[in-house]
Design an enzyme around this catalytic site. Sequence first.
Site, PDB file in Angstrom:
ATOM      1  N   GLU A 173      21.114  15.153   4.685  1.00 20.71           N
ATOM      2  CA  GLU A 173      20.752  16.327   3.869  1.00 20.71           C
ATOM      3  C   GLU A 173      19.712  15.847   2.884  1.00 20.71           C
ATOM      4  O   GLU A 173      20.045  15.155   1.923  1.00 20.71           O
ATOM      5  CB  GLU A 173      21.976  16.845   3.104  1.00 20.71           C
ATOM      6  CG  GLU A 173      23.078  17.418   3.970  1.00 20.71           C
ATOM      7  CD  GLU A 173      22.692  18.719   4.616  1.00 20.71           C
ATOM      8  OE1 GLU A 173      21.772  19.398   4.108  1.00 20.71           O
ATOM      9  OE2 GLU A 173      23.295  19.053   5.642  1.00 20.71           O
ATOM     10  N   LYS A 214      30.367   6.641  -1.717  1.00 21.74           N
ATOM     11  CA  LYS A 214      29.526   6.003  -2.740  1.00 21.74           C
ATOM     12  C   LYS A 214      28.705   7.071  -3.452  1.00 21.74           C
ATOM     13  O   LYS A 214      27.765   7.631  -2.886  1.00 21.74           O
ATOM     14  CB  LYS A 214      28.553   4.991  -2.123  1.00 21.74           C
ATOM     15  CG  LYS A 214      27.817   4.206  -3.227  1.00 21.74           C
ATOM     16  CD  LYS A 214      26.562   3.505  -2.749  1.00 21.74           C
ATOM     17  CE  LYS A 214      25.276   4.214  -3.077  1.00 21.74           C
ATOM     18  NZ  LYS A 214      25.039   4.492  -4.514  1.00 21.74           N
ATOM     19  N   CYS A 241      17.918  20.512  -4.913  1.00 18.23           N
ATOM     20  CA  CYS A 241      17.222  20.322  -3.624  1.00 18.23           C
ATOM     21  C   CYS A 241      16.617  21.630  -3.132  1.00 18.23           C
ATOM     22  O   CYS A 241      15.564  21.632  -2.505  1.00 18.23           O
ATOM     23  CB  CYS A 241      18.173  19.743  -2.597  1.00 18.23           C
ATOM     24  SG  CYS A 241      19.675  20.713  -2.410  1.00 18.23           S
TER      25      CYS A 241
END
Length: 500
Positions: A258, A183, A292
């Site tokens: 993560e 997804k 990130c």
Amino acid sequence: MILDSEPLLHSRALYVEGKWVSPVEGGTREILNPADGTAIAVVAEADRTDVATAIAAARTAFAAGHWPATPVTERAELLVRIAELLDTHRDEIARIETLDTGKTLSESHTDIDDVIAVFRYYARLAPTAADRLVDTGNPEVISRVVHEPVGVCALIAPWNYPLLQMSWKIAPALVAGCTMVAKPSEVTPLSTIALVELIDRAGAPPGVVNLVQGSGGVVGAALTDNPDVDLISFTGGAATGATIARTAAEHITRVALELGGKNPHLVFADADHDTAVDAVLTGAFLHSGQVCSAGTRLIVEESIADDFVAELAHRAARIRVGPGMDPATRTGPLVSEEHRAKVEAYVALGISEGATLITGGKRPDDPALESGSFYLPTIFDHCRSDMRIVQEETFGPLLTVERFTTEAEAITLGNDTDYGLAAGVRTTDPSRGERVVRALRHGTVWLNDFGYYTPAAEWGGYGRSGNGRELGPGGLAEYQETKHIWHNTAPKAGGWFTDT
Ligand code: NAD
């Protein structure tokens, strides 16, 4: 088909058991180009029933056993074919990624090259990941530790590196022999649809890779609370990660997380000035800070701080912000209006917390950029580590500056975070460099570099940046169960009760 289509409107988006299907309720979602707010596609939107069907397809394919039992060398060949197809469609997919995320076309090309490298890496690695023989001290016993696929995986990815983050999951899961339901983020689903088209063309058996689209609250939740899922591999925000971990605990489902980061970049006075300025700018403002591992927390030695920050501000103001499709653009828009509003709220917060705004802090003046969600590279000087703009992940082009006078203070500041994804250190003193990188509690630490990674080295976070690792051998191990096989080749009576 999303590939070869022009424009991208009305893409199919659910792929179950080797077929493109429509959602049961016929839901759709409009996908917007963040550079100008126009609709670029309408994708199918799943609901819980569609997700349950996709998980059932993955379960059936796993239970039938063909893919898990396929020799690893053959599974590796599928990865090589996928890599070759990605290479063939490199420009098309780069264009899709740029239209969907806003990042520059050259960033999208780099992402795709990295994705190809990841598929090739796992195709090479998996066949060499040998089982282990264990010496039990008994020559009549053969003791082996073997690795088997973990089973059905739910793979959930964020919007900032849609294709890259999903590929870090699909490549090792496939070669490990797992089946899966992927997804992507509902904000940026298009490149993952293209990837699944290529996986189909490469000949993945039906049911091994399935794709669903939709919101986190409905589709993501339906993937994570289903007891037929053996592993949830999630990349995204820390709050979502915590929700998923709580949900997974109900069925003791394995979880790999993560999550976000607030990544310090430590610059000592002896660092090479020009390369340090350059690396701090790239670390903070690449992809408008929507990374990130963005180095959005500069920790600089007091003796050079004024000059260093002045130069940063001068150069940050000259970074060309614009549409990712324009070759002159150096950084694109934020991913959505909602996300820009969040970044703007952080800028207002920084001002109210008493930080000194020295550049940016607003939308670009250029009227040509009015319809996109652009924001200028922004720097706050004279920050303190207890400020929220220093501690929280703003995920925008917002660099904070703190100052230190001793090495110990720099390390304390660098570790003063709940996160622990990545950090950078810049010094020309090798002993200091080694001391500081070892003292920092982060999953990746760059010494005199920033932002680089290789598929062969593990990626992941300490603290609130998550658990588990992607990439490298550790990234394959996430998708494997470990089994100890004890084989007695000469069984004879000799247990606890032979004398009874
Ligand atoms: P997000 O947490 O909002 O969403 C990530 C994904 O989770 C999306 O697909 C979303 O639909 C889904 N989701 C949302 N709620 C869910 C729920 N309740 N159950 C299941 N799934 C749900 O994150 P985002 O805004 O898309 O991405 C940005 C975040 O991702 C940042 O925090 C960034 O640091 C992080 N990130 C981390 C890494 C890493 O390698 N550590 C890499 C890229 C991005």
